[in-house]
Design an enzyme around this catalytic site. Structure first.
Site, short mmCIF file in Angstrom:
data_model
loop_
_atom_site.label_atom_id
_atom_site.label_comp_id
_atom_site.label_asym_id
_atom_site.label_seq_id
_atom_site.Cartn_x
_atom_site.Cartn_y
_atom_site.Cartn_z
N HIS A 24 -7.31 -6.13 1.08
CA HIS A 24 -6.13 -5.29 1.35
C HIS A 24 -5.35 -5.77 2.59
O HIS A 24 -4.40 -5.13 3.00
CB HIS A 24 -6.62 -3.84 1.57
CG HIS A 24 -5.58 -2.79 1.38
ND1 HIS A 24 -5.04 -2.48 0.15
CD2 HIS A 24 -4.95 -1.96 2.26
CE1 HIS A 24 -4.15 -1.50 0.28
NE2 HIS A 24 -4.07 -1.17 1.55
N ASP B 200 -10.04 -5.69 -3.03
CA ASP B 200 -9.42 -4.67 -2.18
C ASP B 200 -10.33 -3.44 -2.16
O ASP B 200 -10.60 -2.85 -3.20
CB ASP B 200 -8.06 -4.33 -2.79
CG ASP B 200 -7.24 -3.38 -1.96
OD1 ASP B 200 -7.83 -2.52 -1.27
OD2 ASP B 200 -6.00 -3.48 -2.01
N SER C 132 0.83 -1.20 0.00
CA SER C 132 0.00 0.00 0.00
C SER C 132 0.87 1.26 0.00
O SER C 132 1.66 1.45 -0.93
CB SER C 132 -0.96 -0.06 1.20
OG SER C 132 -2.01 0.87 1.05
#
Lengths: 277, 277
Positions: free
Chosen positions: B256, B223, B148
């Site tokens: 995620h 995600d 991320s």
């Protein structure tokens, strides 16, 4: 039934799920986690129970052990209960080794604890019924493992239900709770001062029973709690005298943490699968 | 040097360590984690850097990814920095996507942020010097990966130091920070409103450079941040137009979380090791 799915994550091909439900046994709202492998071939799959240690919830094992890789590899479902009843109305203690997060997997007989602290029946009855509805193609075969207080729980639940659980394993378990500070504090609080009532919750006593499932235990030599809380002498003596199948392994240099559990988890899964198939 | 070992756990045969030190670059006390494989054969070993995402510390990857099994398998050290400067005297923001836990791996030019927020130089210079003293038999070979915000960091640091890092990989990275809400908020705060200054911290711009290390990216299709924060269109277009070696993989049904990272981490380690040896 109040069962509610609150989280679902794809993990190693299977699904890591988290549920809440109202427990009739514990008289409170509870949370648990369960892993379902992909089971692409739609075969019958067994179930391993994991019981966590003091202060833990269902999250510790699901987030820190890396077990999902193994559960998918071996195609086995894994059920992870919480460690005590929960909620504002549930009796608690200021210490982290008593009350919430420290249910010790027994049925309390002493008030106010007896009002909610029945983790044994919760797992062996109520959560078992729920698990059987959640695992598709469940083979009916079960085994049980745990860590520390949860190692104690796995041994006690596994031996008290010796025909149901095909194997038991534990990481750094409390093997003689009636003789060590954590156990004495919990048992005198939950069960009262009459130590005769403690025996049915003490692995070192239960291992004297006629026939118990095969047992694997791994204990780190650098575990800070080893000497005072996790001594194996009495348990191993009683197991040996009763010809039980117990494998007790020391892990050189390892401590009490999930880094230790993660390292030796594959060996434990392999042991369980030998007996689940 | 103020380097202080505050935790050490044996893990998969190697050691998971945690250190604190005073950072001259960040002007505050910092914590980082490092894994050292057993290296029983005393061979030269490489180093992989892991950069974490928003709100993380050095703990998330070391506790939740299960990477130690892979680092020991491949005999590689792994360095895990924190995600921002820390301490009461360090500027912060009420949002979880700005300030502490959200350093974005850049050097800030705007006060008060510029006083402490220099994560780029901290990692590329100061922590690099420390790492080289902590890894016995260090081969000098390095690669970098992240998740991320840390995927953005790995791409930016890896491409800005293209001869130093042999490979780059990222899980659900912020690929075009100048164009998405997280990046616009961070860049306008840390770097100011002149968007020309943003380009050197934007992977989609840096991938236009002459030659960048081989890049592997994995993105979960479920995600929750994919569409608004992690879009790959611009990055992949620029990479293709400049003939870069970029492998962009979609992971069907994954989100995620660290459950996603843990699942695909072996593939990333394998990719790095191809280029580290």
């Amino acid at each position: 039934m109040s069962l509610k799915l609150i989280e679902k994550h794809r993990s190693f091909g299977g699904e890591q799920c988290k549920y809440t439900h109202y427990s009739e046994v514990l008289k409170c709202e509870m949370t648990f986690s369960i892993y379902l492998p992909s089971n692409k071939e739609k075969k019958k799959i067994p179930l391993i129970w994991w019981l966590s240690g003091l202060t833990c919830t269902d999250d510790n094992f699901s987030q820190k052990s890396g077990f999902q890789r193994l559960a998918e590899k071996y195609q086995v479902a894994v059920m992870i209960p919480d460690t005590s009843p929960r909620g504002e109305h549930v009796a608690d203690d200021d210490g982290w080794d008593l009350g919430k997060g420290a249910g010790f997997y027994l049925n309390s007989t002493q008030y106010p604890w007896a009002k909610h602290y029945h983790m044994y029946t919760y797992i062996v009855d109520e959560l078992t019924t729920i698990a059987s509805t959640l695992v598709p193609h469940f083979s009916g075969e079960e085994s049980i493992m745990g860590h520390s207080m949860g190692g104690h729980g796995a041994l006690v639940i596994g031996m008290k239900n010796a025909t149901r659980f095909k194997a038991i394993s534990a990481f750094s378990p409390i093997l003689s709770p009636s003789q060590v500070p954590w156990g004495i504090k919990a048992f005198s609080t939950y069960l009262g001062e009459d130590q005769a009532t403690w025996n049915e919750w003490d692995a070192s006593e239960l291992v004297k029973e006629a026939s118990v499932p095969p047992i694997l235990i791994t204990q780190g030599t650098e575990d800070q709690f080893y000497q005072n809380q996790l001594d194996e002498t009495c348990f191993l003596k009683n197991a040996r005298e009763n010809n039980q199948e117990v494998y007790y392994k020391k892990a050189e240099g390892y401590d009490h943490s999930y880094f230790f559990i993660a390292t030796f988890l594959e060996g434990h899964f392999s042991f369980h699968m030998q007996h689940l198939r």
